[in-house]
Design a protein around this motif. Structure first.
Motif, mmCIF file in Angstrom:
data_model
loop_
_atom_site.group_PDB
_atom_site.id
_atom_site.type_symbol
_atom_site.label_atom_id
_atom_site.label_comp_id
_atom_site.label_asym_id
_atom_site.label_seq_id
_atom_site.Cartn_x
_atom_site.Cartn_y
_atom_site.Cartn_z
ATOM 1 N N ARG A 1 44.800 33.225 29.039
ATOM 2 C CA ARG A 1 44.592 34.544 28.428
ATOM 3 C C ARG A 1 45.662 35.530 28.871
ATOM 4 O O ARG A 1 46.185 36.293 28.040
ATOM 5 N N TRP A 2 46.010 35.549 30.139
ATOM 6 C CA TRP A 2 47.035 36.473 30.617
ATOM 7 C C TRP A 2 48.381 36.196 29.952
ATOM 8 O O TRP A 2 49.130 37.115 29.624
ATOM 9 N N THR A 3 48.672 34.908 29.752
ATOM 10 C CA THR A 3 49.923 34.545 29.064
ATOM 11 C C THR A 3 49.927 35.099 27.647
ATOM 12 O O THR A 3 50.919 35.680 27.184
ATOM 13 N N GLU B 1 56.334 35.994 46.164
ATOM 14 C CA GLU B 1 55.110 36.380 46.871
ATOM 15 C C GLU B 1 54.079 36.965 45.906
ATOM 16 O O GLU B 1 52.874 36.745 46.060
ATOM 17 N N VAL B 2 54.534 37.711 44.907
ATOM 18 C CA VAL B 2 53.605 38.274 43.921
ATOM 19 C C VAL B 2 52.859 37.164 43.205
ATOM 20 O O VAL B 2 51.620 37.153 43.131
ATOM 21 N N PHE B 3 53.602 36.178 42.704
ATOM 22 C CA PHE B 3 52.978 35.154 41.870
ATOM 23 C C PHE B 3 52.375 34.001 42.691
ATOM 24 O O PHE B 3 51.840 33.049 42.122
ATOM 25 N N SER B 4 52.421 34.135 44.008
ATOM 26 C CA SER B 4 51.734 33.148 44.846
ATOM 27 C C SER B 4 50.284 33.544 45.110
ATOM 28 O O SER B 4 49.532 32.800 45.742
ATOM 29 N N ASP C 1 45.421 37.748 42.745
ATOM 30 C CA ASP C 1 45.231 39.167 42.466
ATOM 31 C C ASP C 1 46.552 39.870 42.201
ATOM 32 O O ASP C 1 46.650 40.729 41.317
ATOM 33 N N ARG C 2 47.590 39.512 42.961
ATOM 34 C CA ARG C 2 48.888 40.141 42.719
ATOM 35 C C ARG C 2 49.440 39.749 41.351
ATOM 36 O O ARG C 2 50.096 40.555 40.683
ATOM 37 N N THR C 3 49.179 38.540 40.926
ATOM 38 C CA THR C 3 49.589 38.123 39.579
ATOM 39 C C THR C 3 48.896 38.988 38.533
ATOM 40 O O THR C 3 49.523 39.443 37.563
ATOM 41 N N MET C 4 47.598 39.192 38.736
ATOM 42 C CA MET C 4 46.842 40.036 37.817
ATOM 43 C C MET C 4 47.376 41.467 37.830
ATOM 44 O O MET C 4 47.536 42.102 36.784
ATOM 45 N N TYR C 5 47.700 41.965 39.034
ATOM 46 C CA TYR C 5 48.243 43.307 39.131
ATOM 47 C C TYR C 5 49.596 43.410 38.420
ATOM 48 O O TYR C 5 49.934 44.443 37.846
ATOM 49 N N TYR C 6 50.367 42.344 38.467
ATOM 50 C CA TYR C 6 51.657 42.408 37.786
ATOM 51 C C TYR C 6 51.462 42.491 36.273
ATOM 52 O O TYR C 6 52.213 43.183 35.577
ATOM 53 N N LEU C 7 50.442 41.816 35.754
ATOM 54 C CA LEU C 7 50.137 41.962 34.330
ATOM 55 C C LEU C 7 49.796 43.418 34.018
ATOM 56 O O LEU C 7 50.097 43.916 32.929
ATOM 57 N N ASN C 8 49.188 44.083 34.965
ATOM 58 C CA ASN C 8 48.880 45.501 34.795
ATOM 59 C C ASN C 8 50.136 46.310 34.490
ATOM 60 O O ASN C 8 50.110 47.257 33.694
ATOM 61 N N LYS D 1 53.654 28.733 36.782
ATOM 62 C CA LYS D 1 53.554 28.152 38.121
ATOM 63 C C LYS D 1 52.849 29.078 39.110
ATOM 64 O O LYS D 1 52.774 28.781 40.300
ATOM 65 N N ALA D 2 52.310 30.190 38.619
ATOM 66 C CA ALA D 2 51.648 31.143 39.506
ATOM 67 C C ALA D 2 50.379 30.544 40.094
ATOM 68 O O ALA D 2 49.740 29.666 39.499
#
Length: 644
Positions: free
Chosen positions: A137-139, A26-29, A32-39, A126-127
């Protein structure tokens, strides 16, 4: 991604994601949650600088650069515990990260973030991300952050580590966990940095405050330079020789950084605060005729650099800082300057040993670097016979401008608002009867005076003298100036600059050290001389070769990085695995200064108490005992560092 999103604005849902309230799927779907996880990958970047527990500079005070004036008043904090040798694998003072809670330690914290980076990299491909540029960039950022945390672990613990690319889970077979060698971990760090460097979307410089603290290609090169230098150093290389690799890497790093507009800070940009008419500056300079004058442009330049955070813009005045940490360093005048300014605490007291390292302006060292002292307690200096300029009874004249920019010494001046009571004490010979308020005060650090009958009274100057009791006094006869803004005082509580975690001068001196050890001596001198030229110091001549050149580079690092924390790690990595720190960290000296009745001073040396943090085991920090016991029970291997 904005600063707010990156460093502070995590959704409640993300905060509890690891507990199972929502799944990683659910996070990586969600973008914004993907970005927050990078946080979460960013969340354990340290603050350093003045952010060690109780507004301390941590490793600056744990090596021979300085003594912590809190050693008596806060006898349960890290500095005092380390000085007393009060550390074990169950409770080690170095573990405390921004507080006294030893359970929140570097080992656990950094491995937790390494796991976060691994989870992010496992899912980002796959996010559900709106922008492919963001995905790239996030990678890159996750790879580089993982490299950063491994670097921090290697610096503190100095041992082989497990390389964990695929994040472990509670059902993983931990018995298969293997430790890679120090060199193998460095090679992994390099691969992570190269993965980041291959990303076109990763910038060379952060140009907007909204992206402050995001990592860059410049940081990737800086990490590669530092870690290959560490891997080549005696403590970690053993019988292997990696100097050529370190040389080639730092040479490439310097070329890449300078090609992308990184350069040493070389121009005063705030002339109202650091220009020749700024009345608060007292940094003795020299005219072409050799007559003293009360301004030194090189010292002002150097002091300005460290008293200001780097700005985020397309063309910043500061193009030297590669990576600065997030928080400003608090009210330096109140907790880490001259205690009498605000009446609270002095904090970091530069040592006489550090003062000895500053050359005279003719480019000669004060001491013989082959054997700096004739006794183990450093009370008998072995002076450099080739230096006719240095006078032990006028010790602060004609010194490297970095000395004046970094250290307050006996006879230096400061213009600010002083919180000294109604007026000076009658024994404040240099300043009596100065009133409380905004004014210039001579910083007198003597700790004895000659009475009218000729006898000596061992009583410190009442406001700024050297004393072994009281938090406002200096322990060593010196106060820190490097990070103390000249306009800060009781009426102007300015925050210190952000800690400059990496800067271009380090890359130059990394190259110099690696080149000298790899046999490229001309390039070693050239790199070192660029750093020296920035402050007007003469070039080290071509006839300085071999071990003498390496010692000069070591000394240059000590002076250039004084009070920044680098020295703690340098004195360790330069030791052999069976060595210890008895030559540097066992005895720390100060200036014992007597004010004579004719107004002159008598300069002698004094030692502070013996530190019990110099034996072989102190080359590396203990791995937490609970972690060691876990790995013994799971793998049968004892991971503990020697002596702990």
């Amino acid at each position: 991604m904005s600063l707010a999103l990156l460093l502070s604005s995590c959704s409640d849902a993300l905060d509890v994601a690891p507990s199972g309230d929502i799944s990683l799927e659910e996070v990586f779907s969600d973008n914004d949650r993907t970005m927050y996880y990078l946080n979460t990958c960013y969340s354990s970047l340290p603050n350093k600088g003045l952010h060690y527990f109780f507004w301390s500079r941590g490793p600056v005070n744990w090596c021979d650069d300085a003594w912590d004036a809190d050693d008596l008043d806060v006898d349960w904090a890290a500095s005092r515990l380390i000085y007393d040798g009060n550390a074990s694998a169950s409770s080690h003072p170095v573990w405390a990260v921004g507080g006294e809670d030893l359970s929140r330690n570097y080992w656990q914290m950094y491995f937790s973030r390494i796991r976060n980076c691994g989870i992010f990299l496992q899912n980002i491909e796959k996010a559900n991300v709106k922008s492919e540029d963001d995905r790239s960039r996030w990678t890159a950022e996750a790879h580089l952050l993982r490299a950063y945390y491994y670097m921090e672990l290697l610096q503190w613990f100095g041992c082989g580590l497990p390389i964990i690319e695929e994040p472990l889970t509670y059902t993983s077979d931990f018995s298969q966990t293997k430790r890679s060698s120090y060199y193998e971990v460095v090679q992994f760090i390099i691969r992570e940095c190269d993965a980041a460097l291959s990303c076109d979307q990763l910038p060379w410089r952060i140009t907007s405050g909204s992206e402050a603290m995001r990592v860059t290609k410049a940081l990737a090169w800086a990490i590669k330079s530092r870690m290959t230098l560490f891997a080549a150093s005696p403590l970690y290389a053993g019988s292997e020789n990696h100097w050529e690799e370190a040389y080639q890497t730092s040479k490439q790093a310097l070329a890449a950084l300078t090609a992308n507009d990184y350069k040493l800070y070389d121009k005063v940009s705030r002339t109202s605060e650091w220009g020749p008419n700024a009345e608060h500056l007292h940094m003795p300079g020299y005219t072409t005729s050799g007559e003293a004058q009360d301004y030194n442009a090189y010292a002002a330049l150097y002091n300005e650099y460290f008293c200001n955070s780097g700005e985020y813009s397309q063309s910043p005045a500061d193009k030297e800082t590669i990576f600065q940490l997030i928080d400003n360093n608090g009210d330096v005048a109140n907790v880490d300057g001259i205690g009498a300014i605000c009446g609270y605490k002095t904090g970091t007291c530069p040592s006489q040993d550090l003062v000895d390292a500053y050359e005279t302006v003719n480019g000669q060292t004060v001491l013989n670097l082959e054997k700096p002292y004739n006794d183990e307690m450093h009370l008998q200096p072995n002076y450099n016979s080739a230096n006719a300029m240095y006078d032990p009874q006028n010790p602060y004249a004609n010194r490297d401008p970095r000395f004046y920019a970094s250290i307050y010494y006996n006879g230096s001046k400061r213009y600010c608002e002083w919180t000294i009571e109604d007026q000076e004490d009658v024994l404040c010979f240099e300043n009596y009867p100065g009133k409380k308020g905004r004014r210039t005060r001579i910083v007198a650090t003597w700790d004895a005076y000659q009475k009218d009958d000729g006898t000596i009274e061992n009583t410190p100057e009442p406001k700024t003298g050297r004393s072994m009791t009281g938090r406002t006094y200096t322990r060593t006869g010196y106060y820190e100036r490097k990070f103390l803004h000249p306009n800060s005082g009781m009426n102007n509580r300015l925050g210190g600059a952000r800690h400059k975690d990496f800067r271009l001068a380090e890359i130059y001196l990394n190259l110099a050290e690696a080149a000298a050890n790899a046999g490229h001596e001309d390039e070693a001198r050239s790199a070192m001389n660029v750093v020296r030229a920035r402050v007007g110091m003469p070039a080290v001549p071509a006839n300085v070769t071999g071990n003498a050149l390496i010692l000069r580079i070591h000394n240059e690092r000590r002076v250039e990085f004084a009070l920044e924390g680098n020295r703690y790690f340098d004195v360790r990595r330069w030791q052999n695995p069976e060595g210890d720190l008895s030559a540097t960290d066992r005895w720390i000296t100060g200036a014992h200064i007597t004010h004579m009745k004719d107004g002159s001073y008598k300069y002698e040396r004094t030692t502070l108490k013996e530190r019990n943090c110099w034996s072989n085991k102190w080359l590396k920090v203990a791995i937490p005992l609970t972690e060691v016991n876990n790995m013994i029970s799971i793998t049968g291997e004892n991971w503990q560092n020697p002596g702990w």
